[in-house]
Design a protein around this motif. Sequence first.
Motif, short mmCIF file in Angstrom:
data_model
loop_
_atom_site.label_atom_id
_atom_site.label_comp_id
_atom_site.label_asym_id
_atom_site.label_seq_id
_atom_site.Cartn_x
_atom_site.Cartn_y
_atom_site.Cartn_z
N CYS A 40 -28.07 -25.26 -58.16
CA CYS A 40 -27.32 -26.47 -58.53
C CYS A 40 -26.17 -26.58 -57.54
O CYS A 40 -25.31 -25.70 -57.49
N ALA A 41 -26.15 -27.65 -56.74
CA ALA A 41 -25.08 -27.85 -55.76
C ALA A 41 -24.33 -29.12 -56.10
O ALA A 41 -24.94 -30.15 -56.39
N VAL B 225 -24.97 -21.62 -58.60
CA VAL B 225 -24.10 -22.81 -58.49
C VAL B 225 -23.27 -22.71 -57.21
O VAL B 225 -22.53 -21.74 -57.01
N GLU B 226 -23.41 -23.73 -56.36
CA GLU B 226 -22.73 -23.75 -55.07
C GLU B 226 -21.93 -25.04 -54.93
O GLU B 226 -22.28 -26.07 -55.50
N GLY C 108 -15.84 -21.18 -53.47
CA GLY C 108 -15.88 -22.64 -53.51
C GLY C 108 -16.33 -23.27 -54.81
O GLY C 108 -15.96 -24.39 -55.11
N SER C 109 -17.14 -22.54 -55.61
CA SER C 109 -17.71 -23.18 -56.80
C SER C 109 -16.83 -23.04 -58.04
O SER C 109 -17.21 -23.51 -59.11
N PHE C 110 -15.66 -22.41 -57.91
CA PHE C 110 -14.95 -22.01 -59.15
C PHE C 110 -14.52 -23.18 -60.04
O PHE C 110 -14.59 -23.07 -61.26
N GLY D 282 -12.25 -27.27 -55.37
CA GLY D 282 -12.81 -25.97 -55.00
C GLY D 282 -13.04 -25.80 -53.52
O GLY D 282 -12.99 -24.68 -52.99
N LEU D 283 -13.28 -26.90 -52.81
CA LEU D 283 -13.56 -26.83 -51.36
C LEU D 283 -12.25 -26.65 -50.58
O LEU D 283 -11.26 -27.33 -50.87
#
Length: 184
Positions: free
Chosen positions: A136-137, A108-109, A54-56, A167-168
């Motif tokens: 870090c979200a 990182v999320e 998801g974080s890409f 990303g989501l």
Amino acid sequence: MLSTPEVLRRTGGRPVKSIVFDEATIAARVQALGDEITQAYPDGQLLILGLLKGSFIFLSDLVRTIERPIQVDFLVASSYGDGKVSSGTVRLLYDPETELEGKHILLVEDIIDTGKTLQRLMALLGGRRPKSLAICALLDKQLASEPRPELRFVGFRAPPAFLVGYGLDHAEDFRHLPFIADLE
Ligand code: IMP
Ligand code: MG
């Protein structure tokens, strides 16, 4: 429902309810987060660890706004508990190749929902003796769950909706949307 041709071309004809954060809003917030991160780490080695998948997109934009030396690696975590009884453990399917000991680690999320996965991940990574360990979200749904991991850097408070894009995903679809939309 949002069904402009530009949106429908990207979603294969599936409308989204609304665009919650558009491209310009995301870019401005990501730049501000990058500035915050640059200032928060005046010295030491900083390793940015992105939680896949998801974080890409967030991660790739974020690292380009950070104006200090960093290293970048990824994590793939799997938690048990989809509908079954959670064992309370998190397993790393991909473990970073880079050494964590003695470094500042920034996880990182994409989005924090209950925060359970991240809470367990923090305990696991904390055991590897990093110099510091922070999160870090991009998005925080702020759902009540105890204990909740401390979020040092947050992009946006998210509405209690199912969000896709930037990303989501929903069942692996919609990750490529350049904006963040409410699906339902
Ligand atoms: P948590 O452990 O309950 O915080 O779950 C967080 C994870 O659930 C995120 O990393 C996402 O993969 C997923 N997730 C939670 N909310 C959403 C959403 O609105 N859209 C897409 N994925 C979500
Ligand atoms: Mg995720």
